[in-house]
Write an enzyme that holds these catalytic residues in place. Structure first.
Site, PDB file in Angstrom:
ATOM      1  N   HIS A 193       0.882  -4.714  -7.932  1.00  0.00           N
ATOM      2  CA  HIS A 193      -0.467  -4.245  -7.599  1.00  0.00           C
ATOM      3  C   HIS A 193      -0.570  -3.516  -6.273  1.00  0.00           C
ATOM      4  CE1 HIS A 193      -2.617  -6.394 -10.866  1.00  0.00           C
ATOM      5  NE2 HIS A 193      -1.603  -7.233 -10.750  1.00  0.00           N
ATOM      6  N   ARG A 207     -12.696  -4.293  -0.565  1.00  0.00           N
ATOM      7  CA  ARG A 207     -12.222  -4.996   0.628  1.00  0.00           C
ATOM      8  C   ARG A 207     -12.085  -4.026   1.796  1.00  0.00           C
ATOM      9  NH1 ARG A 207     -10.532 -10.525   0.408  1.00  0.00           N
ATOM     10  NH2 ARG A 207      -9.777 -10.195   2.516  1.00  0.00           N
ATOM     11  N   THR A 229     -10.525  -0.420  -9.180  1.00  0.00           N
ATOM     12  CA  THR A 229     -11.268  -0.713 -10.398  1.00  0.00           C
ATOM     13  C   THR A 229     -12.764  -0.530 -10.149  1.00  0.00           C
ATOM     14  OG1 THR A 229     -11.069  -3.043  -9.783  1.00  0.00           O
ATOM     15  CG2 THR A 229      -9.625  -2.251 -11.527  1.00  0.00           C
ATOM     16  N   LYS A 281     -15.998   1.044 -12.456  1.00  0.00           N
ATOM     17  CA  LYS A 281     -17.322   0.424 -12.640  1.00  0.00           C
ATOM     18  C   LYS A 281     -18.416   1.423 -12.260  1.00  0.00           C
ATOM     19  CE  LYS A 281     -15.069  -3.859 -11.429  1.00  0.00           C
ATOM     20  NZ  LYS A 281     -14.605  -4.665 -10.280  1.00  0.00           N
TER      21      LYS A 281
HETATM   22  C1  26W Z   1       0.232 -12.139  -0.493  1.00  0.00           C
HETATM   23  C2  26W Z   1      -0.946 -11.454   0.095  1.00  0.00           C
HETATM   24  C3  26W Z   1      -1.502 -10.475  -0.864  1.00  0.00           C
HETATM   25  C4  26W Z   1      -2.611 -10.790  -1.608  1.00  0.00           C
HETATM   26  C5  26W Z   1      -3.094  -9.903  -2.528  1.00  0.00           C
HETATM   27  C6  26W Z   1      -0.890  -9.266  -1.026  1.00  0.00           C
HETATM   28  C7  26W Z   1      -1.364  -8.387  -1.926  1.00  0.00           C
HETATM   29  C8  26W Z   1      -2.461  -8.692  -2.680  1.00  0.00           C
HETATM   30  C9  26W Z   1      -2.920  -7.748  -3.736  1.00  0.00           C
HETATM   31  C10 26W Z   1      -1.792  -6.894  -4.179  1.00  0.00           C
HETATM   32  C11 26W Z   1      -4.090  -6.956  -3.324  1.00  0.00           C
HETATM   33  C12 26W Z   1      -4.840  -6.365  -4.489  1.00  0.00           C
HETATM   34  O1  26W Z   1      -5.839  -6.922  -4.893  1.00  0.00           O
HETATM   35  N1  26W Z   1      -4.402  -5.212  -5.005  1.00  0.00           N
HETATM   36  C13 26W Z   1      -5.288  -4.410  -5.847  1.00  0.00           C
HETATM   37  O2  26W Z   1      -5.068  -4.677  -7.211  1.00  0.00           O
HETATM   38  C14 26W Z   1      -6.018  -4.006  -8.015  1.00  0.00           C
HETATM   39  C15 26W Z   1      -5.813  -4.437  -9.443  1.00  0.00           C
HETATM   40  O3  26W Z   1      -4.625  -3.922  -9.940  1.00  0.00           O
HETATM   41  C16 26W Z   1      -5.899  -2.497  -7.842  1.00  0.00           C
HETATM   42  O4  26W Z   1      -6.906  -1.876  -8.578  1.00  0.00           O
HETATM   43  C17 26W Z   1      -6.037  -2.119  -6.367  1.00  0.00           C
HETATM   44  O5  26W Z   1      -5.781  -0.745  -6.188  1.00  0.00           O
HETATM   45  C18 26W Z   1      -5.066  -2.941  -5.534  1.00  0.00           C
HETATM   46  O6  26W Z   1      -5.284  -2.717  -4.153  1.00  0.00           O
END
Ligand code: 26W
Length: 777
Positions: A334, A511, A618, A622
């Site tokens: 992601h 975020r 996403t 929406k």
């Molecule tokens: C371990 C700490 C941590 C926590 C969450 C690192 C990374 C994340 C995620 C990768 C952050 C996240 O929410 N990524 C988002 O995922 C969405 C669903 O696929 C995408 O639409 C977003 O572009 C992406 O930033």
């Protein structure tokens, strides 16, 4: 399929009577919510049980995710059951307005995009009758609640989401499992949440694990010392699922996080093995024939060594267990942000989960032997993404451009070795929550035109295309205005700010992160403000710029950006010179429920990350579905949005991935600052006292213009894209004045949004990764 609403009403009344001795009208929203939730759970129990007992399909899929950003369940559950309107009506007859449940807080067991995606996927799988179950963690505290203090700084408060009970889950203590750590053993107690499909009897399950101590208190303990020690054990166990890590996009190597991840992994796999044995006996070699597991990023990647460990404990040898694991797992990435990729120091890992780290070492030895050049462990650090690619069937990105970057860049060496494993699965959103529920007015307008239940087949939106005429545009504009009026009421109530629904609503909700460039948006607003004041900008339609975002509590720069925007907002909103032209609002505590109010009211959707940084996004989908035009870069799913809806119906600006890569080595942010006087003036407001200044804003200023020891100046290319952004923004603003032409663009976007239903996404996972088929009882 039909549910008896009168029964649900009666059961709600009975519940209120015996639990609280109150009538429907006397009940608080919280009491009403719990009673109604309980009544709905009773009503669905038969369908839920039947769905669970459906003859074991050939293969079932399991979504392993550390986050589920579910939102508020009461309305969406009634909606999916097809009884929301009827229940509202019945309650109204009793003198109760179900709108009072707007006070009920969200289930926020997730941070942002990744967590919300898992919730959309569960909704879609249930609605499409796909056998997909979710496994996750039942955090005692979800994502923090946000307010702003008088400085404009973010203040966090604990989200005690079960304080008034949790009617939407059942505790299933009989399915409790034990999870072992070197110094203690904890109980993982499952809580089952029904995932109610839309337009089907099918109800899937989300199973969330809660950690508890093996024995609550040692009753043999008779002195004070022992009593306290027993309590220590209880706390130590409960600590594990005490709180959701509020960190999005930066990774921290924390012991407690390893424990969370291991509990999720081990408890879920033990549960699956128990069910497997009941159905298929003790021969575990066919495990992968019946189960596919999707890892939502690497957070649950310890499941890989854990499955191998569990299989070996049952007598399988390493190679065979490895092969079963490889066939079982797939991994979704992601993010391309290096700082978000999980890498565990081996000694830390060993001190918390020694057997897991031994198995990771064995896997590392195997890959180094069989595929020289590739590794799982390097310099005593375990790379969880590498592990997930190696011991898995497929790896996928979440938008076309993102999946391409994974192949070309982030996992280049892996793609060379395992080209067939790489896939794309462009994200989607559930059209039930993000259109049907949050925008019934627009849903009605569309269904008056194309008929039938298009929320189950969102591709049908394209039937609107030949129907877009002046009349439909007028109708759409009227609905949009209505949604803005509604949002104005919500904002007046929550933020104490009066807005005018005749303004353009320009929205950036997501975020708070430097790469998402809320600061770029803010700088352009400051520039516009100065231009309006000095009279150089005349052709400008009144606009409210709306922000909603939470920052990770420890992310100093992100918090400085929030403070800066709040200060800008205060200055602008209090300036009579621009009051009829410009407003800036940063709403507090942006969450799913707030999103459901904001998104239908938006005219312009800000999706402004530098190309190559946002995996998909996403929120962009929406907003498109609700008829906002995208003001965005060629990044993430924006690329596919404009491919579907046309460049001419959106406002695309900024450098492409190729252009950024070409500009990188000689990029000189200060050069742009020196030659663009208006941008210069806007940036200076960070430090020149136009708004209150502080050290963190000074730091932001220097990060933009001078860089730091770890990043070059303007790491996210705000200055590079600035002029092109401002021009696109002003063009959208001018275009808005032609209400017909602009409304047409909005409708073209709606009519092109079919691709972005998570029903489409989940079918692609089902067919191309999990190899599962729909089943219905
Ligand atoms: C371990 C700490 C941590 C926590 C969450 C690192 C990374 C994340 C995620 C990768 C952050 C996240 O929410 N990524 C988002 O995922 C969405 C669903 O696929 C995408 O639409 C977003 O572009 C992406 O930033």
């Amino acid at each position: 399929m039909s549910y008896n609403c009168l029964n649900i009403l009666k059961w709600t009344e009975a519940q209120l009577k015996y639990q609280h001795d109150v009538s429907l009208k006397q009940a608080t929203p919280q009491e009403l919510h719990e009673a109604l939730g309980t009544a709905v759970m009773m009503a669905i129990s038969d369908n839920w049980n039947k769905s669970r007992k459906t003859r074991m399909p050939e293969r079932k899929a399991y979504y392993f995710s550390a986050e589920y950003l579910i939102g508020r369940l009461v309305y969406s559950n009634l909606y999916n059951l097809g009884i929301l309107d009827e229940m509202k009506e019945l309650f109204a007859q009793q003198g109760v307005d179900l709108a009072c449940l707007e006070e009920i807080e969200d289930d926020a067991l997730g941070n942002g995009g990744l967590g919300r995606l898992s919730a959309c996927f569960l909704d879609s799988a249930a609605s499409c009758n796909l056998p997909l179950s979710g496994y996750g963690l039942r955090y005692r505290f979800g994502l923090f609640k946000q307010t702003f203090d008088s400085n404009g700084s973010q203040v966090e408060a604990a989200d005690d989401w079960t304080k008034f009970g949790d009617p939407w889950s059942y505790r299933r203590y009989n399915h409790t499992v034990k999870v072992h750590f070197p110094d203690h053993t904890v109980l993982a107690v499952p809580y089952d949440v029904p995932v109610i499909g839309y337009g089907t009897n099918n109800i899937n399950t989300l199973r969330l694990w809660q950690c508890e101590a093996e024995s609550e208190l040692d009753f043999n303990a008779f002195n004070n010392q022992d009593y306290l020690r027993a309590l220590d054990q209880k706390n130590k166990a409960e600590d594990i699922t005490r709180v959701l890590y509020p960190n999005d996009s930066t990774w921290e190597g924390k012991r407690l996080r390893i424990k969370q991840q291991y509990v999720l992994s081990s408890a879920s796999l033990q549960d699956m093995l128990r069910v497997y044995k009941l159905a298929h006996g003790d021969d575990l070699s066919h495990f992968a024939d019946y189960y596919a597991i999707q890892l939502n990023d690497t957070h649950p990647a310890m499941s890989i060594p854990e499955l191998i460990r569990l299989l070996m404990a049952e007598g399988m040898d390493f190679e065979q267990a490895f092969s079963v694991a490889q066939k079982t797992f797939s991994y979704t990435n992601h993010t391309v942000m290096g700082e978000a990729l999980e890498k565990w120091p081996l000694d830390l890992l060993r001190s918390v989960v020694p057997e897991i780290s031994d198995i990771i070492c064995r896997i590392d030895e195997k890959i180094r032997r069989e595929h020289p050049g590739l590794f799982i462990i390097q310099n005593d650090i375990a790379h969880m993404a590498n592990l997930s690619i190696y011991v898995g069937s497929y790896i996928n990105g979440v938008a076309e451009i993102h999946s391409q970057i994974l192949k070309d860049d982030v996992f280049r060496d892996w793609y060379k070795e395992f080209p067939d494993r790489f896939q794309n699965k462009t994200n989607g959103i559930t059209p039930r929550r993000w259109l049907g529920l949050c925008n019934p007015e627009l849903t009605q307008l569309i269904s008056d035109k194309i008929g039938g239940d298009f929320l189950k087949d969102l591709g049908r939106l394209s039937e609107l295309k030949p129907m877009i005429d002046d009349e439909l545009v007028n109708q759409f504009n009227a609905v949009k205005h209505q949604k803005k009026e509604q949002l104005c009421k919500v904002i007046a109530q929550h933020e104490g700010i009066q807005l005018n629904p005749d303004f353009i609503f320009d929205v950036q909700v997501k975020r708070l992160h430097e790469y998402k460039r809320q600061l770029l948006n803010a700088l352009s607003i400051v520039d516009i403000y100065f231009r309006l004041k000095d009279g150089s900008l005349t052709d400008f339609h009144p606009t409210v710029y709306l922000f909603g975002a939470k920052s990770a509590p420890g992310y100093i720069r992100a918090k400085a950006i929030i403070r800066y925007i709040n200060r800008i907002a205060k200055m602008i909103n209090n300036d009579p010179d621009v009051n009829d032209k410009l407003k800036v609002v940063f709403v507090q505590n942006y969450n799913c429920s707030y999103a459901e109010h904001i998104i239908p009211a938006a005219d312009i959707s800000e999706q402004i990350s530098p190309a190559g940084t946002e995996a998909s996004g996403t929120g962009n989908m929406k907003l498109m579905l609700n008829g906002a035009v995208t003001l965005g870069t060629m990044d993430g799913a924006n690329v596919e949005i404009v491919k579907e809806a046309g460049m001419e119906n959106n406002y695309i600006f900024g450098a492409t991935v190729e252009q950024i890569n070409a500009a990188k080595s000689s990029y000189y942010a200060r050069g742009i600052y020196d030659t663009n006087p208006r941008l210069h003036r806007a940036i200076d407001t960070l430090v020149d006292g136009t708004v209150p200044c502080d050290n963190d804003q000074i730091e932001l200023y220097h990060a933009l213009l001078d860089g730091t020891s770890w990043h070059m100046a303007d790491h996210y290319y705000l200055l590079l894209d600035y002029e092109s952004y401002l021009q696109a923004k002003l063009r959208a603003n001018r275009d808005y004045a032609d209400r017909q032409a602009f409304g047409r663009k909005c409708l073209e976007n709606i009519a092109s949004a079919g691709k972005f239903s998570s029903d489409r996404t989940i079918h692609q996972y089902a067919e191309e990764i999990w190899h599962i088929k729909p089943t219905q009882y």
